[in-house]
Design an enzyme around this catalytic site. Structure first.
Site, mmCIF file in Angstrom:
data_model
loop_
_atom_site.group_PDB
_atom_site.id
_atom_site.type_symbol
_atom_site.label_atom_id
_atom_site.label_comp_id
_atom_site.label_asym_id
_atom_site.label_seq_id
_atom_site.Cartn_x
_atom_site.Cartn_y
_atom_site.Cartn_z
ATOM 1 N N GLY A 318 30.462 57.213 42.689
ATOM 2 C CA GLY A 318 30.965 56.393 41.648
ATOM 3 C C GLY A 318 30.412 56.429 40.467
ATOM 4 N N CYS A 325 31.844 48.365 34.154
ATOM 5 C CA CYS A 325 31.220 49.947 33.812
ATOM 6 C C CYS A 325 32.006 50.246 32.459
ATOM 7 C CB CYS A 325 31.356 50.962 34.637
ATOM 8 S SG CYS A 325 30.558 50.638 36.255
ATOM 9 N N ASP A 358 31.231 53.340 45.941
ATOM 10 C CA ASP A 358 30.355 52.301 44.976
ATOM 11 C C ASP A 358 31.179 51.899 43.755
ATOM 12 O OD1 ASP A 358 28.743 50.486 43.577
ATOM 13 O OD2 ASP A 358 27.270 52.110 43.020
ATOM 14 N N SER A 382 31.241 42.991 41.467
ATOM 15 C CA SER A 382 31.816 41.622 40.945
ATOM 16 C C SER A 382 32.301 40.734 41.937
ATOM 17 C CB SER A 382 32.615 42.158 39.602
ATOM 18 O OG SER A 382 32.004 42.768 38.541
HETATM 19 P P1 XMP Z 1 32.104 46.437 41.063
HETATM 20 O O1 XMP Z 1 33.602 47.150 40.663
HETATM 21 O O2 XMP Z 1 32.225 46.071 42.399
HETATM 22 O O3 XMP Z 1 31.041 47.665 40.763
HETATM 23 O O4 XMP Z 1 31.617 45.482 40.143
HETATM 24 C C1 XMP Z 1 29.644 47.685 41.248
HETATM 25 C C2 XMP Z 1 29.128 48.880 40.777
HETATM 26 O O5 XMP Z 1 29.063 49.235 39.339
HETATM 27 C C3 XMP Z 1 28.051 49.953 39.056
HETATM 28 N N1 XMP Z 1 27.257 49.519 37.938
HETATM 29 C C4 XMP Z 1 27.322 50.052 36.583
HETATM 30 N N2 XMP Z 1 28.202 51.030 36.082
HETATM 31 N N3 XMP Z 1 27.378 50.805 33.928
HETATM 32 C C5 XMP Z 1 28.140 51.507 34.732
HETATM 33 O O6 XMP Z 1 28.728 52.436 34.516
HETATM 34 C C6 XMP Z 1 26.526 49.683 34.374
HETATM 35 O O7 XMP Z 1 26.119 48.952 33.520
HETATM 36 C C7 XMP Z 1 26.730 49.262 35.853
HETATM 37 N N4 XMP Z 1 26.127 48.415 36.563
HETATM 38 C C8 XMP Z 1 26.691 48.344 37.599
HETATM 39 C C9 XMP Z 1 27.158 50.061 40.012
HETATM 40 O O8 XMP Z 1 27.158 51.286 40.826
HETATM 41 C C10 XMP Z 1 27.543 49.013 40.998
HETATM 42 O O9 XMP Z 1 27.326 48.942 42.462
#
Ligand code: XMP
Length: 509
Positions: A318, A325, A358, A382
């Site tokens: 991911g 992101c 992910d 989220s």
């Molecule tokens: P969801 O869609 O479930 O995704 O909220 C959670 C995942 O997002 C990633 N993550 C990030 N990716 N910048 C990114 O590009 C960020 O600041 C960031 N913070 C989290 C991470 O893989 C998480 O599990």
């Protein structure tokens, strides 16, 4: 279309597609549906959702809570593990705090508690009450200077006790009146039988020299029935994972977390197909070879191959797919998530490692689709961030309740991290001290946001699990293995997507 050869580096290889001719299309969850298949499943309770997190760790549901500071600390990890998934404690806290969080999860419902809370013979009842409150336990064992068991005090013993300055010896049930069992030679079922026969709530475990080694409590044995699908280790403790980075104290963290009996480590780096990540995987596997390591994030088969070669037990796929992101916007890089999973899954399958999808899961249908595409489990951020078990307070917008979530590469998360480490320029004074950083140089790849407050995480997890079970039934699959072989995607159009959602009705009542 030419297949991209798998290589350890990009040098001189035709993998970087510089022209726009014959470009592939990357797909994600909303681009496809699963074609319904003939089903013999009569009830969604008849399907088996068990899977592997890593080759050595089984889960009863394929759900992992993300290592984000607005998603997973101890409480979320306990909730997820009780439901059959697992939580990964984030790394944006001190090493000691992270270790304490892991220990807390391991102690919750631990059936054979190792080194139970104990006080010496000189302790006062006041100390017992304090320890009971701080550690949230109902019994404290009393030992002498050599660690030998001398007695036990339970909350019941203190109920009517007014003189808290009295010594523990005045109230404790003494060793001669205690029923004990032998450490290392008593199974959980044997302990349960002794407790039933003797009508006791707590069974201390001692070694051949009568030194206190463990404790079994009736409460923990009963919890086993309450959460029959819980993800547990061989000692009956809830399983938990923890994240480490690739810089600074990451090796110390890995070691200390391993010493605190963490079940799995997650190497947390945004661009996992990199020298940094590969060096870190090798070092971690060398230092704590007995701990399973999930590494990521990647989005290509070459990335999967290189992390697996370096020693990863599971790969996390991911890049830029997460709800918070902005990597794809800021860098222009990424692969739509379903294509990324499908591409990487062929490499993972051939190598015998597992794959975690992910980011970007918005509903149970997305989980089913990611498993058909080749994932063994999904990591969720989220969707779980608005629950009671996620860190952070409820905030109000008008009459509605929300919780804050944020990317770990967001400006807010970076500012908090530098502040916590005492490295935020301007906080300590005008002069820039060694190691201080200026936020104006920081390029965030994540945003700060709010998500609706949803109450307890269990109901969210059970909705996702229930939807997945129905998804299996629609694919005529009684297990995730069957789902993978039966699942058939059909690509849909934007109009098809409109048809998939409630339409031509007013849904806000
Ligand atoms: P969801 O869609 O479930 O995704 O909220 C959670 C995942 O997002 C990633 N993550 C990030 N990716 N910048 C990114 O590009 C960020 O600041 C960031 N913070 C989290 C991470 O893989 C998480 O599990």
């Amino acid at each position: 279309m030419k297949r991209v050869p798998l290589s350890s580096s990009n040098k001189g290889k035709p993998s970087a597609r510089k022209t726009l001719a014959n470009l592939r299309t990357g797909l994600t969850y909303d681009d496809v549906l699963l074609v319904p298949r003939y089903s013999r499943i009569r009830s969604r309770h008849d399907v088996d959702t068990s899977t592997k997190l890593t080759p050595k760790i089984a889960l009863n549901i394929p759900i992992i809570s993300a290592n984000m500071d607005t998603v997973t600390e101890g409480e979320m990890a306990v909730a997820l593990a009780r439901e059959g998934g697992i939580g990964i404690i984030h790394r944006f806290m001190s090493l000691d705090e992270q270790v304490a969080q892991v220990r807390r999860v391991k102690r919750t419902e631990s059936i054979m508690i190792e080194s139970p809370y104990a006080l010496g013979l000189d302790a006062k009842l006041f100390d017992v009450r304090k320890m009971m409150r701080e550690k949230n336990v109902g019994g404290i064992l009393i030992i002498d200077g050599k660690g030998k068991l001398q007695g036990i005090i339970t909350s019941r013993d203190l109920r009517f006790e007014e003189d808290l300055n009295a010594p523990v010896t005045s109230v404790m049930t003494k060793r001669k009146d205690l029923v004990v069992a032998t450490w290392g030679k008593t199974s959980i079922d044997q302990a349960k039988k002794v407790m039933e026969d003797m009508k006791i709530e707590k069974l201390p475990l001692v070694d051949s020299k009568d030194r206190l080694r463990g404790l079994v409590t009736a409460k923990d044995i009963l919890k086993r029935k309450e959460f029959p699908n819980a993800t547990k280790d061989s000692k009956g403790r809830l399983r938990v994972g923890a994240a480490v980075g690739v810089r600074g104290d990451f090796l110390d963290r890995a070691k200390e977390l391993a010493d605190s009996d963490v079940d799995v480590l997650v190497l947390d780096i945004a661009h996992g197909h990199s020298d940094h990540a590969i060096d870190a995987i090798k070092k971690i596997k060398k230092t704590v070879s007995n701990i399973e390591l999930i590494a990521g994030n990647i989005a290509t088969p070459e990335g999967a191959r290189d992390l697996i070669r370096a020693g990863a037990d599971s790969i996390k796929v991911g890049v830029g797919s997460g709800s918070i992101c902005i990597t794809r916007i800021v860098t222009g890089s990424g692969v739509p998530q379903l294509t990324a999973i499908s591409d990487c899954s062929r490499v993972a399958k051939d190598s015998g490692v597992t794959l975690i999808a992910d980011g970007g899961i918005r509903n149970s249908g997305d989980i089913t689709k990611s498993l058909v595409a080749g994932a063994d489990s999904v990591m969720i951020g989220s969707l779980l961030a608005g629950t009671d078990e996620s860190p952070g307070e409820i905030v109000f917008r008008g009459n509605q309740r929300y919780k804050v979530t944020r990317g770990m590469a967001s400006m807010a998360a970076r500012r908090d991290q530098l502040e916590r480490e005492g490295r935020l320029k301007g906080i300590k004074g005008e002069m820039q001290n060694h190691g201080e950083e200026d936020l104006s140089d920081y390029v965030p790849e994540g945003v700060e946001a709010i998500v609706p407050y949803k109450g307890g995480a269990v109901s969210v997890i059970r909705q996702l699990e229930g939807g997945l079970r129905s998804g299996l039934s629609y694919c005529g699959a009684s297990s995730l293995r069957e789902l993978r072989s039966n699942g058939q995607f059909i690509r849909i159009t934007d109009v098809g997507l409109v048809e998939s959602k409630p339409h031509d009705v007013i849904t806000e009542l």
